[in-house]
Design a protein around this motif. Structure first.
Motif, mmCIF file in Angstrom:
data_model
loop_
_atom_site.group_PDB
_atom_site.id
_atom_site.type_symbol
_atom_site.label_atom_id
_atom_site.label_comp_id
_atom_site.label_asym_id
_atom_site.label_seq_id
_atom_site.Cartn_x
_atom_site.Cartn_y
_atom_site.Cartn_z
ATOM 1 N N ALA A 51 0.822 -1.208 0.000
ATOM 2 C CA ALA A 51 0.000 0.000 0.000
ATOM 3 C C ALA A 51 0.857 1.259 0.000
ATOM 4 C CB ALA A 51 -0.923 0.004 1.214
ATOM 5 N N VAL A 52 0.615 2.114 -0.961
ATOM 6 C CA VAL A 52 1.199 3.456 -0.990
ATOM 7 C C VAL A 52 0.018 4.384 -0.731
ATOM 8 C CG1 VAL A 52 2.534 5.118 -2.335
ATOM 9 C CG2 VAL A 52 2.930 2.669 -2.636
ATOM 10 N N SER A 53 -0.275 4.584 0.544
ATOM 11 C CA SER A 53 -1.602 5.060 0.920
ATOM 12 C C SER A 53 -1.570 5.910 2.176
ATOM 13 C CB SER A 53 -2.514 3.842 1.156
ATOM 14 O OG SER A 53 -3.738 4.221 1.729
ATOM 15 N N LEU A 81 12.160 6.009 -12.960
ATOM 16 C CA LEU A 81 12.785 5.074 -12.037
ATOM 17 C C LEU A 81 11.806 3.966 -11.635
ATOM 18 C CD1 LEU A 81 15.209 4.236 -10.284
ATOM 19 C CD2 LEU A 81 14.317 5.733 -8.475
ATOM 20 N N PHE A 82 10.554 4.327 -11.372
ATOM 21 C CA PHE A 82 9.544 3.347 -10.961
ATOM 22 C C PHE A 82 8.577 3.011 -12.094
ATOM 23 C CE2 PHE A 82 9.762 4.609 -6.160
ATOM 24 C CZ PHE A 82 10.985 3.987 -6.074
ATOM 25 N N ALA A 83 8.947 3.297 -13.310
ATOM 26 C CA ALA A 83 8.055 3.037 -14.442
ATOM 27 C C ALA A 83 7.657 1.568 -14.491
ATOM 28 C CB ALA A 83 8.745 3.427 -15.749
ATOM 29 N N GLY A 84 6.358 1.316 -14.596
ATOM 30 C CA GLY A 84 5.841 -0.044 -14.664
ATOM 31 C C GLY A 84 5.674 -0.726 -13.319
ATOM 32 N N LEU A 85 6.114 -0.067 -12.250
ATOM 33 C CA LEU A 85 6.055 -0.684 -10.919
ATOM 34 C C LEU A 85 5.010 -0.048 -10.010
ATOM 35 C CD1 LEU A 85 9.845 -1.157 -10.026
ATOM 36 C CD2 LEU A 85 8.325 -2.662 -11.332
ATOM 37 N N PHE A 86 4.648 1.201 -10.258
ATOM 38 C CA PHE A 86 3.738 1.922 -9.381
ATOM 39 C C PHE A 86 2.369 2.028 -10.044
ATOM 40 C CE2 PHE A 86 2.215 6.238 -7.819
ATOM 41 C CZ PHE A 86 1.727 5.742 -6.617
ATOM 42 N N LYS A 87 1.372 1.402 -9.421
ATOM 43 C CA LYS A 87 0.003 1.432 -9.924
ATOM 44 C C LYS A 87 -0.787 2.483 -9.154
ATOM 45 C CE LYS A 87 -4.239 -1.348 -10.221
ATOM 46 N NZ LYS A 87 -4.858 -2.655 -9.866
ATOM 47 N N GLN A 88 -1.224 3.538 -9.851
ATOM 48 C CA GLN A 88 -2.010 4.567 -9.200
ATOM 49 C C GLN A 88 -3.480 4.167 -9.206
ATOM 50 O OE1 GLN A 88 -0.863 8.719 -9.724
ATOM 51 N NE2 GLN A 88 0.615 8.070 -11.273
ATOM 52 N N ARG A 89 -4.100 4.218 -8.032
ATOM 53 C CA ARG A 89 -5.525 3.929 -7.898
ATOM 54 C C ARG A 89 -6.001 4.414 -6.536
ATOM 55 N NH1 ARG A 89 -4.360 1.632 -3.571
ATOM 56 N NH2 ARG A 89 -3.858 -0.552 -3.292
ATOM 57 N N PRO A 90 -7.318 4.582 -6.370
ATOM 58 C CA PRO A 90 -7.813 5.041 -5.074
ATOM 59 C C PRO A 90 -7.866 3.906 -4.059
ATOM 60 C CG PRO A 90 -9.649 4.665 -6.553
ATOM 61 C CD PRO A 90 -8.396 4.418 -7.357
ATOM 62 N N THR A 91 -8.066 4.281 -2.822
ATOM 63 C CA THR A 91 -8.438 3.336 -1.773
ATOM 64 C C THR A 91 -9.893 3.605 -1.418
ATOM 65 O OG1 THR A 91 -6.190 3.260 -0.879
ATOM 66 C CG2 THR A 91 -7.985 2.562 0.587
ATOM 67 N N HIS A 148 -0.206 1.504 -5.381
ATOM 68 C CA HIS A 148 0.279 0.205 -4.927
ATOM 69 C C HIS A 148 1.608 -0.086 -5.592
ATOM 70 C CE1 HIS A 148 0.604 -4.236 -4.911
ATOM 71 N NE2 HIS A 148 0.034 -4.120 -3.734
ATOM 72 N N ALA A 149 2.519 -0.694 -4.849
ATOM 73 C CA ALA A 149 3.810 -1.106 -5.393
ATOM 74 C C ALA A 149 4.230 -2.387 -4.696
ATOM 75 C CB ALA A 149 4.866 -0.021 -5.172
ATOM 76 N N ILE A 150 4.764 -3.323 -5.452
ATOM 77 C CA ILE A 150 5.245 -4.580 -4.883
ATOM 78 C C ILE A 150 6.649 -4.339 -4.329
ATOM 79 C CG2 ILE A 150 5.853 -6.969 -5.391
ATOM 80 C CD1 ILE A 150 3.643 -6.931 -7.522
ATOM 81 N N GLY A 151 6.804 -4.597 -3.036
ATOM 82 C CA GLY A 151 8.022 -4.215 -2.337
ATOM 83 C C GLY A 151 9.304 -4.742 -2.954
ATOM 84 N N VAL A 267 -8.275 -5.972 3.937
ATOM 85 C CA VAL A 267 -8.060 -5.234 2.698
ATOM 86 C C VAL A 267 -8.093 -6.232 1.554
ATOM 87 C CG1 VAL A 267 -6.479 -3.807 1.346
ATOM 88 C CG2 VAL A 267 -6.677 -3.434 3.798
ATOM 89 N N VAL A 268 -8.856 -5.924 0.520
ATOM 90 C CA VAL A 268 -8.869 -6.714 -0.711
ATOM 91 C C VAL A 268 -8.330 -5.813 -1.810
ATOM 92 C CG1 VAL A 268 -10.267 -7.986 -2.366
ATOM 93 C CG2 VAL A 268 -10.852 -8.058 0.072
ATOM 94 N N ASP A 269 -7.136 -6.129 -2.280
ATOM 95 C CA ASP A 269 -6.441 -5.242 -3.208
ATOM 96 C C ASP A 269 -6.338 -5.886 -4.586
ATOM 97 O OD1 ASP A 269 -4.892 -3.269 -4.357
ATOM 98 O OD2 ASP A 269 -3.590 -3.061 -2.616
ATOM 99 N N PRO A 270 -6.905 -5.267 -5.626
ATOM 100 C CA PRO A 270 -6.773 -5.798 -6.982
ATOM 101 C C PRO A 270 -5.381 -5.479 -7.543
ATOM 102 C CG PRO A 270 -8.043 -3.772 -7.031
ATOM 103 C CD PRO A 270 -7.722 -4.041 -5.587
ATOM 104 N N LEU A 271 -4.567 -6.482 -7.729
ATOM 105 C CA LEU A 271 -3.200 -6.280 -8.212
ATOM 106 C C LEU A 271 -3.184 -6.079 -9.721
ATOM 107 C CD1 LEU A 271 -1.416 -9.078 -6.133
ATOM 108 C CD2 LEU A 271 -1.743 -6.663 -5.534
ATOM 109 N N ARG A 272 -2.131 -5.484 -10.224
ATOM 110 C CA ARG A 272 -2.054 -5.233 -11.669
ATOM 111 C C ARG A 272 -1.905 -6.537 -12.467
ATOM 112 N NH1 ARG A 272 3.293 -3.771 -10.022
ATOM 113 N NH2 ARG A 272 4.890 -4.923 -11.175
#
Length: 390
Positions: A51-53, A81-91, A148-151, A267-272
């Motif tokens: 979560a980036v929240s 730097l984070f291209a393709g890794l950071f998914k922007q979406r609301p909570t 959201h970002a995968i650590g 939390v139910v998080d829809p991953l990319r």
């Protein structure tokens, strides 16, 4: 901020905070050695919900810092730097009964009072917005501009971009004091003594003994599950679903019971990837295993909230042990009495959100440049000074 004068830095810990510290220090010209007891992201950073929240934060220093953390993710994403890794979406925070509606409304009011842009959704609008959620959901609060970002992916990208080689399977046993007693001369490791001009301790739960704060920095476990892919159901969710129970489990809502040995949130998080991440627990233990009772409880709660999940298989369960502090705030800053020792630990479930920002701040502290963040609430000396050397 310039380390090109030949200054060297040892960073202990290759989780997200250590990796980000190494990246920003290397970018500034410091010679960096990154020492890791196991492997990059082998602990909490590799077993996080991503979560980036700011949605679950109460007003105060953590909310302010999380907002800055999200802004840096967006910046680094735009810069590539984070291209393709950071998914922007609301909570999307949801409430299912009258008491939860009351609690969530109060939390939303507090967020709005801090200038957060929120959207309140209920009635028929709620059914259209979240067509797959339980009919028992009575209120949804959308918090926009999150992500959201995968650590482990972020850690891998930061290390690769830093150009720093990770010294794996190297345990740090302690700190070696300089002759003056005002600084650290070296770290004592399983592969011998390593000297440097500056030292950064970002070893998560492994930091406590090194910095003399055992009992103040303590382990807190979280259990999570991942489903198989379901692209259609995944696409129908605008963002992560956060039950009001999650806020209660982490004391985000005033009056929550915060001392139980195991607390459940949801939390139910829809991953990319088209999968769903389901979490989780907060447990006062360093045990890293999963147990059937906890997983059953989590999955049952998730299916009650989002009934179509019952059609999906769970393909992985895992747990992570995060480092928590006695007062719930991380420890960031220069250690008192040691002018070349910086610590960054105790982030619990906020390490993914705050990791890059804290790494940037650590780089500035080491360089002697004022930080853009107000780090005073996170100062190490708020717990008192203790013995730090081996």
């Amino acid at each position: 901020m310039d380390g090109r004068g030949g200054k060297s830095v040892v960073v202990v810990g290759a989780g997200i905070v250590g990796a980000a510290s190494a990246y920003f220090l290397a970018q500034s010209g410091f010679r960096v050695r990154l020492i890791e007891a196991k492997a990059p992201a082998a602990a909490a950073s590799g077993a996080a919900d991503g979560a980036v929240s700011v949605a679950s934060k109460r007003p105060g220093p953590m909310m302010t810092t999380a907002l800055a953390g999200i802004a840096l993710y967006r910046q680094l994403d735009e810069e590539g730097l984070f291209a393709g890794l950071f998914k922007q979406r609301p909570t999307v925070m949801v409430a299912e009964d009258e008491s939860e509606v009351e609690s969530l409304t109060g939390h939303a009011d507090a967020l709005a009072g801090e200038g957060m842009a929120l959207r309140r959704i209920e009635g028929e609008a709620l059914r259209r917005y979240l067509p797959d959620v339980s009919s028992g959901v009575r209120l949804a609060i959308e918090v926009g501009n999150e992500g959201h970002a995968i650590g482990y992916e972020i850690v891998r990208r930061l290390i690769a971009a830093s150009g720093v080689a990770v010294e794996r399977d190297t345990t740090v046993h302690g700190l070696v004091e300089s002759a003056s007693g005002r600084s650290v001369a070296a770290v004592a490791t399983s592969r011998g003594r390593v000297e440097a001009d500056h030292f950064v301790i970002a070893a998560g739960g492994g930091s406590a003994d090194l910095i003399g704060l055992s009992g103040i920095v303590r382990p807190r476990k979280g259990q999570l599950a991942v489903t198989e892919r379901s692209p259609t159901l995944n696409a129908a969710l605008p963002g992560a679903l956060m039950s009001c129970r999650y806020l209660l489990s982490k004391d985000a809502i005033a009056g929550a019971a915060g001392t139980a040995a195991r607390r459940f949130g949801l939390v139910v998080d829809p991953l990319r990837t088209g999968q769903f991440l389901i979490g989780g627990t907060r447990e006062e233990t360093a045990d890293t295993g999963n147990d059937l009772a906890a997983i059953r409880h989590m999955l049952a709660s998730a299916v009650r909230l989002l009934p179509p999940l019952a059609r999906l298989r769970v393909i992985r369960v895992f747990s992570g042990v995060r480092s928590a502090t006695r007062d719930g705030l991380p420890i960031i800053g220069r250690m008192p009495g040691r002018d070349n020792l910086v610590v960054a630990t105790g982030f619990e479930g906020d390490g993914i959100c705050l990791g890059p920002l804290v790494g940037q701040a650590v780089g500035r502290i080491v360089a002697g440049v004022p930080s853009e963040l107000d780090l005073r609430p996170f100062a190490p000396d708020r717990f008192g000074q203790r013995s730090l050397v081996a």
